[in-house]
Scaffold this active site. Structure first.
Site, PDB file in Angstrom:
ATOM      1  N   LYS A 178     -20.067  27.756 -42.876  1.00 59.52           N
ATOM      2  CA  LYS A 178     -20.140  27.004 -41.613  1.00 59.52           C
ATOM      3  C   LYS A 178     -19.110  25.872 -41.585  1.00 59.52           C
ATOM      4  O   LYS A 178     -18.585  25.481 -42.631  1.00 59.52           O
ATOM      5  CB  LYS A 178     -21.549  26.446 -41.452  1.00 59.52           C
ATOM      6  CG  LYS A 178     -21.954  25.529 -42.576  1.00 59.52           C
ATOM      7  CD  LYS A 178     -23.467  25.385 -42.631  1.00 59.52           C
ATOM      8  CE  LYS A 178     -23.811  24.303 -43.644  1.00 59.52           C
ATOM      9  NZ  LYS A 178     -25.208  24.271 -43.985  1.00 59.52           N
ATOM     10  N   TYR A 194      -2.152  -3.977 -41.387  1.00 61.95           N
ATOM     11  CA  TYR A 194      -2.905  -4.664 -40.337  1.00 61.95           C
ATOM     12  C   TYR A 194      -3.858  -5.683 -40.936  1.00 61.95           C
ATOM     13  O   TYR A 194      -4.500  -5.419 -41.958  1.00 61.95           O
ATOM     14  CB  TYR A 194      -3.744  -3.648 -39.547  1.00 61.95           C
ATOM     15  CG  TYR A 194      -2.939  -2.727 -38.664  1.00 61.95           C
ATOM     16  CD1 TYR A 194      -2.125  -3.219 -37.658  1.00 61.95           C
ATOM     17  CD2 TYR A 194      -3.034  -1.354 -38.828  1.00 61.95           C
ATOM     18  CE1 TYR A 194      -1.401  -2.357 -36.844  1.00 61.95           C
ATOM     19  CE2 TYR A 194      -2.322  -0.480 -38.023  1.00 61.95           C
ATOM     20  CZ  TYR A 194      -1.506  -0.994 -37.024  1.00 61.95           C
ATOM     21  OH  TYR A 194      -0.805  -0.146 -36.227  1.00 61.95           O
TER      22      TYR A 194
HETATM   23  C1  LIG Z   1     -25.468  24.310 -45.264  1.00 56.97           C
HETATM   24  C2  LIG Z   1     -26.669  25.072 -45.682  1.00 56.97           C
HETATM   25  C3  LIG Z   1     -26.816  25.499 -47.011  1.00 56.97           C
HETATM   26  C4  LIG Z   1     -25.853  25.094 -48.121  1.00 56.97           C
HETATM   27  O1  LIG Z   1     -26.152  23.761 -48.510  1.00 56.97           O
HETATM   28  P1  LIG Z   1     -25.387  23.065 -49.727  1.00 56.97           P
HETATM   29  O2  LIG Z   1     -26.117  21.781 -49.922  1.00 56.97           O
HETATM   30  O3  LIG Z   1     -23.985  22.840 -49.286  1.00 56.97           O
HETATM   31  O4  LIG Z   1     -25.478  23.965 -50.881  1.00 56.97           O
HETATM   32  C5  LIG Z   1     -27.905  26.301 -47.302  1.00 56.97           C
HETATM   33  N1  LIG Z   1     -28.818  26.639 -46.355  1.00 56.97           N
HETATM   34  C6  LIG Z   1     -28.710  26.226 -45.075  1.00 56.97           C
HETATM   35  C7  LIG Z   1     -29.746  26.632 -44.089  1.00 56.97           C
HETATM   36  C8  LIG Z   1     -27.650  25.426 -44.697  1.00 56.97           C
HETATM   37  O5  LIG Z   1     -27.557  25.021 -43.432  1.00 56.97           O
END
Ligand SMILES: *Cc1c(COP(=O)(O)O)cnc(C)c1O
Length: 375
Positions: free
Chosen positions: A35, A262
């Protein structure tokens, strides 16, 4: 074109994925979280790497992310970790993306979409055992699972839950979740439904709770080379996949008492050389690193001085320096002699997830593996 770029070390990703495979064994499926453009690394490239490294599923947040992978020719099963809107159910089903559902309304939407496109929709029932985000109650799970399993348009491909604190040192909450989830899965089976895939563990869960592997795990951050927290066991060396680099644009000598950037927040205590780098907060290098960060140039670390600006950042090279215009500065990456994304995140008061996800598209991605040069 700007020379600020992220290099994606595919071999490190394959190493991390291989270590997860070694830990969970050959029979537990692995769903690689892709994702948010693969945590900022580039979804399509990482999907190909995950395919090559033996992942069984790919996890996305939205139908658009899943459709992008299908459009790029990815054939592996894809699971939508988040919920689709009713108007998105058709794209999801047409693209052979497995969807999460959490209530009767959600599954009815997929029943209609599946009927409309003449395919079965593959669903994973999400059970909320303590995350407090999406999911049905454990009490409602057996009825919903049965409804899916006995629909002629739906397949109960999976049931799952999610852990909010599997990366913390106290096991009490997560162990309770594992118990509640296991009982819900038993109740689902007793009620006549048989989900193919049962899954719960994110990176923290994989590292700390062998009892929560069930038939699939869902690693994310660990695949990109970072432990989810400082509190989890470290059974292998996770290798960071992303390296952010910026060129030295300018080197100058300044007198003691000269101020930099800055707000004039840094004053040279002695005569010194200052390098100006071609990256700033608009390249994902947080402004909170002003006067606090460090960068690696030709094997030596130098402190960030003055405020990080939108496109440029200054570092103090000291009175004598061989650093030249055109040299590359590593802002973070896998080289243990320089900063990694955890170091940046700690200073900025966040987590490495937000650092890698925050690298904007204007930063060119370059892929470090000959067989991925297609990108
Ligand atoms: C993003 C996600 C993961 C992975 O989580 P990590 O902490 O990056 O290992 C697993 N399950 C779901 C439902 C997620 O949204």
């Amino acid at each position: 074109m700007r020379n600020t770029c992220v290099t994606i070390h595919i071999s490190n990703f394959l190493h991390n994925l291989g270590e997860i495979r070694r830990i969970v064994g050959p029979r537990v499926k692995i769903s690689a979280a892709l994702k948010a453009n693969a945590y900022g690394h580039g979804a399509l490239v990482m999907a190909r790497a995950a395919e090559k490294g033996g992942a069984d599923f790919l996890g996305v947040a939205s139908p658009a992310e899943g459709a992008e992978l299908r459009g790029g020719g990815i054939r592996l099963p894809i699971l939508l970790y988040g919920l689709a809107l009713p108007e998105e159910a058709k794209i999801v089903t047409e693209n052979d993306i497995s969807a999460s559902v959490a209530d009767e309304e959600g599954l009815a939407v997929f029943e209609q979409a599946a009927a409309a496109c003449g395919k079965k929709a593959r669903l994973h029932l999400k059970i909320d055992t303590g995350m407090g985000r999406i999911g049905c109650t454990p009490q409602d799970a057996p009825g919903l699972a049965r409804r899916i399993a006995f629909s002629s348009h739906l397949v109960l491909e999976g049931v799952f839950t999610h852990f909010p604190s599997s990366d913390e040192s106290s096991p009490v909450f997560t162990e309770n979740q594992i118990g509640v989830f296991s009982a819900a899965v038993d109740a689902i089976r007793k009620n006549g439904a048989d989900p193919e895939i049962v899954h719960a563990s994110n990176s923290g869960g994989i590292l700390q709770y062998p009892a929560a592997r069930f038939s699939m795990v869902r690693p994310g951050i660990i695949l990109y080379g970072y432990y989810p927290s400082q509190d989890v066991p470290r059974p292998f060396t996770a290798k960071p996949v992303m390296e952010l680099k910026a060129p030295v644009l300018f080197v100058k000598k300044i007198a003691a008492g000269t101020t930099v950037s800055y707000g004039r927040g840094w004053t040279a205590p002695r005569e010194t050389c200052i390098a100006t780098l071609g990256a700033g907060y608009a390249d994902g290098y947080p402004r909170l690193l002003s006067n606090k960060g460090r960068v690696l140039i030709n094997g030596t670390c130098y402190p960030v001085v003055g405020r990080v600006t939108m496109d440029q950042t200054m570092v103090d090279l000291g009175p004598q320096s061989h650093v030249r215009r055109g040299d590359q500065a590593v802002l973070f990456g896998p080289d243990p002699s320089g900063p990694d994304a955890w170091e940046i995140a700690d200073i900025a008061g966040t987590i490495p997830y937000e650092i890698t996800c925050g690298i904007p598209l204007r930063v060119r991605r370059s892929i470090r593996e000959a067989d991925f040069c297609a990108e």
